[in-house]
Design a protein around this motif. Sequence first.
Motif, PDB file in Angstrom:
ATOM      1  N   UNK A  37       0.818  -1.210   0.000  1.00 44.54           N
ATOM      2  CA  UNK A  37       0.000   0.000   0.000  1.00 44.54           C
ATOM      3  C   UNK A  37       0.842   1.245   0.000  1.00 44.54           C
ATOM      4  N   UNK A  38       0.186   2.358   0.279  1.00 46.38           N
ATOM      5  CA  UNK A  38       0.836   3.660   0.328  1.00 46.38           C
ATOM      6  C   UNK A  38       1.004   4.067   1.785  1.00 46.38           C
ATOM      7  N   UNK A  39       2.204   4.475   2.153  1.00 46.14           N
ATOM      8  CA  UNK A  39       2.484   4.867   3.532  1.00 46.14           C
ATOM      9  C   UNK A  39       3.464   6.038   3.527  1.00 46.14           C
ATOM     10  N   UNK A  40       3.381   6.872   4.543  1.00 44.61           N
ATOM     11  CA  UNK A  40       4.316   7.984   4.654  1.00 44.61           C
ATOM     12  C   UNK A  40       5.647   7.495   5.207  1.00 44.61           C
ATOM     13  N   UNK A  41       6.687   8.237   4.888  1.00 46.39           N
ATOM     14  CA  UNK A  41       8.006   7.921   5.420  1.00 46.39           C
ATOM     15  C   UNK A  41       7.954   7.853   6.940  1.00 46.39           C
ATOM     16  N   UNK A  42       8.614   6.826   7.480  1.00 48.59           N
ATOM     17  CA  UNK A  42       8.596   6.595   8.911  1.00 48.59           C
ATOM     18  C   UNK A  42       7.511   5.642   9.350  1.00 48.59           C
ATOM     19  N   UNK A  43       6.597   5.330   8.471  1.00 47.09           N
ATOM     20  CA  UNK A  43       5.496   4.433   8.781  1.00 47.09           C
ATOM     21  C   UNK A  43       5.873   2.963   8.667  1.00 47.09           C
ATOM     22  N   UNK A  44       4.865   2.117   8.848  1.00 42.35           N
ATOM     23  CA  UNK A  44       5.084   0.670   8.840  1.00 42.35           C
ATOM     24  C   UNK A  44       4.057  -0.029   7.958  1.00 42.35           C
ATOM     25  N   UNK A  45       4.468  -1.160   7.438  1.00 43.87           N
ATOM     26  CA  UNK A  45       3.575  -2.070   6.719  1.00 43.87           C
ATOM     27  C   UNK A  45       3.980  -3.493   7.057  1.00 43.87           C
ATOM     28  N   UNK A  46       3.013  -4.406   6.964  1.00 46.44           N
ATOM     29  CA  UNK A  46       3.302  -5.822   7.145  1.00 46.44           C
ATOM     30  C   UNK A  46       2.817  -6.574   5.918  1.00 46.44           C
ATOM     31  N   UNK A  47       3.759  -7.175   5.223  1.00 45.05           N
ATOM     32  CA  UNK A  47       3.432  -7.986   4.064  1.00 45.05           C
ATOM     33  C   UNK A  47       3.225  -9.428   4.485  1.00 45.05           C
ATOM     34  N   UNK A  48       2.304 -10.090   3.797  1.00 48.40           N
ATOM     35  CA  UNK A  48       2.053 -11.512   4.031  1.00 48.40           C
ATOM     36  C   UNK A  48       2.138 -12.251   2.711  1.00 48.40           C
ATOM     37  N   UNK A  49       2.532 -13.493   2.782  1.00 47.71           N
ATOM     38  CA  UNK A  49       2.597 -14.355   1.595  1.00 47.71           C
ATOM     39  C   UNK A  49       2.095 -15.734   2.010  1.00 47.71           C
ATOM     40  N   UNK A  50       0.986 -16.123   1.410  1.00 51.76           N
ATOM     41  CA  UNK A  50       0.405 -17.429   1.717  1.00 51.76           C
ATOM     42  C   UNK A  50       0.758 -18.411   0.611  1.00 51.76           C
ATOM     43  N   UNK A  51       1.217 -19.584   1.004  1.00 53.64           N
ATOM     44  CA  UNK A  51       1.593 -20.621   0.056  1.00 53.64           C
ATOM     45  C   UNK A  51       0.537 -21.716   0.028  1.00 53.64           C
ATOM     46  N   UNK A  52       0.301 -22.222  -1.164  1.00 56.25           N
ATOM     47  CA  UNK A  52      -0.591 -23.364  -1.314  1.00 56.25           C
ATOM     48  C   UNK A  52       0.056 -24.367  -2.245  1.00 56.25           C
ATOM     49  N   UNK A  53      -0.311 -25.610  -2.105  1.00 60.44           N
ATOM     50  CA  UNK A  53       0.245 -26.700  -2.911  1.00 60.44           C
ATOM     51  C   UNK A  53       1.741 -26.845  -2.655  1.00 60.44           C
ATOM     52  N   UNK A  54       2.144 -27.888  -2.079  1.00 53.21           N
ATOM     53  CA  UNK A  54       3.544 -28.074  -1.763  1.00 53.21           C
ATOM     54  C   UNK A  54       3.760 -28.106  -0.267  1.00 53.21           C
TER      55      UNK A  54
END
Length: 124
Positions: A10-27
Amino acid sequence: QVQLVESGGGLVQAGGSLRLSCVASRGTFSSYSMAWFRQAPGKEREFAAAISWAAGGTYYTDSVKGRFTISRDNVKNTVYLQMNSLKPEDTAVYYCAASVRVIVPLTSYEYNYWGQGTQVTVSA
């Protein structure tokens, strides 16, 4: 064939935070080394962070050390990237990747499976 789906950009201002997620399927997610790469406009894809299959080892590129944290939940088949103190130079498409190698790779060509990417934009 492992499928990886990222979210959390997403869009965030400098100094801010984000949390990315990655879900795996098959395997067998728990057997893979996992990583986050990023690609800024006009630049090559670069390594950001990686984690071993048992989460015993984590690796970061110098520019994100102390600000980003990679983690995984092998029950939820999910890898995360917590990004704090974000800077405009962190702006990029972030890709999740999985490797069958036991020793955690730090180069993109050693990763077998890739997600579609999620955009992170940091405004000044």
